[in-house]
Design a protein around this motif. Structure first.
Motif, PDB file in Angstrom:
ATOM      1  N   TYR A 126       0.811  -0.943   0.090  1.00  0.00           N
ATOM      2  CA  TYR A 126      -0.052  -0.125  -0.127  1.00  0.00           C
ATOM      3  C   TYR A 126       0.807   1.055   0.087  1.00  0.00           C
ATOM      4  O   TYR A 126       0.675   2.247  -0.806  1.00  0.00           O
ATOM      5  CB  TYR A 126      -0.899  -0.010   1.105  1.00  0.00           C
ATOM      6  N   ALA A 127       1.818   1.214   0.962  1.00  0.00           N
ATOM      7  CA  ALA A 127       2.802   2.387   0.898  1.00  0.00           C
ATOM      8  C   ALA A 127       3.435   2.436  -0.453  1.00  0.00           C
ATOM      9  O   ALA A 127       3.835   3.724  -0.718  1.00  0.00           O
ATOM     10  CB  ALA A 127       3.784   2.260   1.998  1.00  0.00           C
ATOM     11  N   LEU A 130       1.508   4.127  -2.958  1.00  0.00           N
ATOM     12  CA  LEU A 130       1.325   5.614  -3.026  1.00  0.00           C
ATOM     13  C   LEU A 130       2.629   6.369  -3.260  1.00  0.00           C
ATOM     14  O   LEU A 130       2.779   7.412  -3.863  1.00  0.00           O
ATOM     15  CB  LEU A 130       1.107   6.105  -1.452  1.00  0.00           C
ATOM     16  N   SER A 247      -9.717   7.078   1.995  1.00  0.00           N
ATOM     17  CA  SER A 247      -8.269   7.127   2.436  1.00  0.00           C
ATOM     18  C   SER A 247      -7.945   6.593   3.812  1.00  0.00           C
ATOM     19  O   SER A 247      -6.924   6.104   4.216  1.00  0.00           O
ATOM     20  CB  SER A 247      -7.713   8.278   2.104  1.00  0.00           C
ATOM     21  N   ILE A 248      -8.895   7.391   4.775  1.00  0.00           N
ATOM     22  CA  ILE A 248      -8.709   6.970   6.225  1.00  0.00           C
ATOM     23  C   ILE A 248      -8.832   5.557   6.485  1.00  0.00           C
ATOM     24  O   ILE A 248      -8.084   4.981   7.203  1.00  0.00           O
ATOM     25  CB  ILE A 248      -9.825   7.983   6.897  1.00  0.00           C
ATOM     26  N   ARG A 250      -8.286   2.996   4.593  1.00  0.00           N
ATOM     27  CA  ARG A 250      -7.304   2.190   4.011  1.00  0.00           C
ATOM     28  C   ARG A 250      -6.026   2.568   4.717  1.00  0.00           C
ATOM     29  O   ARG A 250      -5.236   1.447   4.892  1.00  0.00           O
ATOM     30  CB  ARG A 250      -6.956   2.987   2.801  1.00  0.00           C
ATOM     31  N   ARG A 251      -5.858   3.665   5.406  1.00  0.00           N
ATOM     32  CA  ARG A 251      -4.775   3.863   6.334  1.00  0.00           C
ATOM     33  C   ARG A 251      -4.808   3.018   7.429  1.00  0.00           C
ATOM     34  O   ARG A 251      -3.967   2.706   8.269  1.00  0.00           O
ATOM     35  CB  ARG A 251      -4.457   5.372   6.574  1.00  0.00           C
ATOM     36  N   VAL A 254      -3.985  -0.613   6.942  1.00  0.00           N
ATOM     37  CA  VAL A 254      -2.500  -0.948   6.849  1.00  0.00           C
ATOM     38  C   VAL A 254      -1.980  -0.992   8.064  1.00  0.00           C
ATOM     39  O   VAL A 254      -1.177  -2.033   8.669  1.00  0.00           O
ATOM     40  CB  VAL A 254      -1.772   0.384   6.264  1.00  0.00           C
ATOM     41  N   PRO A 297       3.452   9.256   9.180  1.00  0.00           N
ATOM     42  CA  PRO A 297       3.133  10.435   8.619  1.00  0.00           C
ATOM     43  C   PRO A 297       4.392  11.114   8.573  1.00  0.00           C
ATOM     44  O   PRO A 297       4.616  12.076   7.607  1.00  0.00           O
ATOM     45  CB  PRO A 297       2.065  11.148   9.629  1.00  0.00           C
ATOM     46  N   TRP A 300       6.621   9.916   5.569  1.00  0.00           N
ATOM     47  CA  TRP A 300       5.853  10.271   4.534  1.00  0.00           C
ATOM     48  C   TRP A 300       6.280  11.441   4.184  1.00  0.00           C
ATOM     49  O   TRP A 300       6.362  11.877   2.813  1.00  0.00           O
ATOM     50  CB  TRP A 300       4.300   9.962   4.468  1.00  0.00           C
ATOM     51  N   VAL A 317      -3.042  12.263   0.305  1.00  0.00           N
ATOM     52  CA  VAL A 317      -2.938  10.793   0.116  1.00  0.00           C
ATOM     53  C   VAL A 317      -4.334  10.234  -0.579  1.00  0.00           C
ATOM     54  O   VAL A 317      -4.059   9.468  -1.589  1.00  0.00           O
ATOM     55  CB  VAL A 317      -2.950  10.246   1.349  1.00  0.00           C
ATOM     56  N   GLU A 321      -4.122   8.422  -4.196  1.00  0.00           N
ATOM     57  CA  GLU A 321      -4.800   7.213  -4.443  1.00  0.00           C
ATOM     58  C   GLU A 321      -5.601   6.990  -5.537  1.00  0.00           C
ATOM     59  O   GLU A 321      -5.713   6.178  -6.267  1.00  0.00           O
ATOM     60  CB  GLU A 321      -5.640   6.812  -3.053  1.00  0.00           C
TER      61      GLU A 321
END
Length: 329
Positions: A126-127, A130, A247-248, A250-251, A254, A297, A300, A317, A321
């Motif tokens: 996933y990372a 991105l 997006s929240i 999905r994070r 992870v 974060p 990132w 993010v 995506e």
């Protein structure tokens, strides 16, 4: 019917429903979420859970693949090369693991170790996705190309790796293969990526399910509540997806995958603090989750700075995506 309505029937149904909602919302991680959820519920042996999860995935992925097929979104040539690599390895993988030992306890630990590693691998993809999108955005994007020249050998190898991973763990048919396709064919649109991945995933998970059923059998008292819960959950998640900040979620997935992967490594017998230190191991899992929330974060932000962007801000993010290949001029 009374035998199927076991004490764990409703706990499996609820777990399937909740995971189904997340899958419908985000398209992420059916196996990566369902398998560890059932393991931590303690509803059966790990081999039985992997088998049931693969069988359920073969059911609901078929529906998604048919929908994308009707819309004409899959790249069938690309899917063909993935299938040629993935299906034989998905069928072979369970036999390789079962051939390692005749001891059920050793098999249990081996599967948990493999699943733990696979979860950490899936979280990292996933990372990586991105970061690839970030690099593409900074370079002005890539030209769209939904029918790129196929690279048979790399595509075949991706299918083989994904097939082996799925056959053993039930994890990776979406996350790992998707990121590999993104790297090999960056011009593919998101709908082509998803459609191609779903079409190749059906024979992949079906082959893996058949092999696992042949070796371990199929426990209907696990499968039936899982299907009953996951199918409506997936439909509900897909319906409310446009109104939810994906997006929240999905994070959050992870973070959950990383914590679950570490916890399963401990359950597999990796005890860095020695035997009987379950409290320290639980604290470690919690600290891993906290580090993911606080430190990732910042990391990132540093990567953004290295690519000439402010540490925080646009592109967000969520925007990354949804990054698409740039149109041709």
């Amino acid at each position: 019917m009374a035998e199927l309505m076991s004490d764990q029937f409703f706990s499996i149904l609820i777990a399937g429903f909740l995971v189904g909602i997340v899958v419908g919302l985000t398209g992420m991680g059916g196996g990566a979420l369902m398998t560890p959820a059932l393991i931590f519920l303690g509803v059966g042996h790990t081999a039985a859970i992997v088998t049931v999860d693969l069988t359920a995935a073969a059911i609901y992925k078929t529906g998604g693949a048919i929908a994308h097929w009707r819309e004409g979104s899959p790249n069938l040539t690309l899917a063909k090369w993935l299938i040629l690599g993935s299906v034989p390895m998905a069928f072979l993988g369970p036999w390789l693991v079962s051939g390692l030992t005749d001891d059920p306890e050793t098999l249990e630990k081996t599967l948990k170790l493999c699943i733990g590693v696979a979860l950490l691998f899936a979280a990292s993809t996933y990372a990586l996705r991105l970061y690839i999108n970030l690099r593409n955005v900074r370079s002005g994007g890539v030209l769209p190309d939904d029918n790129p020249p196929i690279r048979p050998i790399p595509t075949l190898l991706v299918g083989m790796l994904g097939g082996l991973l799925v056959g053993i763990t039930s994890v990776g048919s979406g996350s790992v293969i998707m990121i590999a396709l993104l790297m090999l064919y960056p011009g593919l649109s998101a709908v082509k990526l998803v459609g191609t991945d779903l079409v190749q995933a059906v024979p992949l998970v079906l082959a893996a399910a058949v092999a696992n059923i042949a070796i371990h059998g199929l426990e209907w008292d696990l499968l039936i509540p899982l299907v009953i819960g996951s199918v409506p959950g997936t439909l509900l998640g897909a319906r409310i997806a446009p109104r939810v900040a994906q997006s929240i979620i999905r994070r959050g997935i992870v973070v959950v995958l990383t914590m679950s992967g570490v916890a399963l490594l401990f359950k597999a017998g990796l005890h860095p603090y020695g035997e009987g230190q379950e409290t320290l191991e639980a604290i470690t899992v919690a600290l891993v989750g906290l580090a993911m929330l606080c430190l990732v974060p910042l990391v990132w932000g540093v990567l953004r700075k290295q690519n000439g962007l402010p540490m925080f801000g646009a592109p967000t993010v969520a925007e990354l995506e949804e990054a698409r290949p740039r149109p041709q001029s």
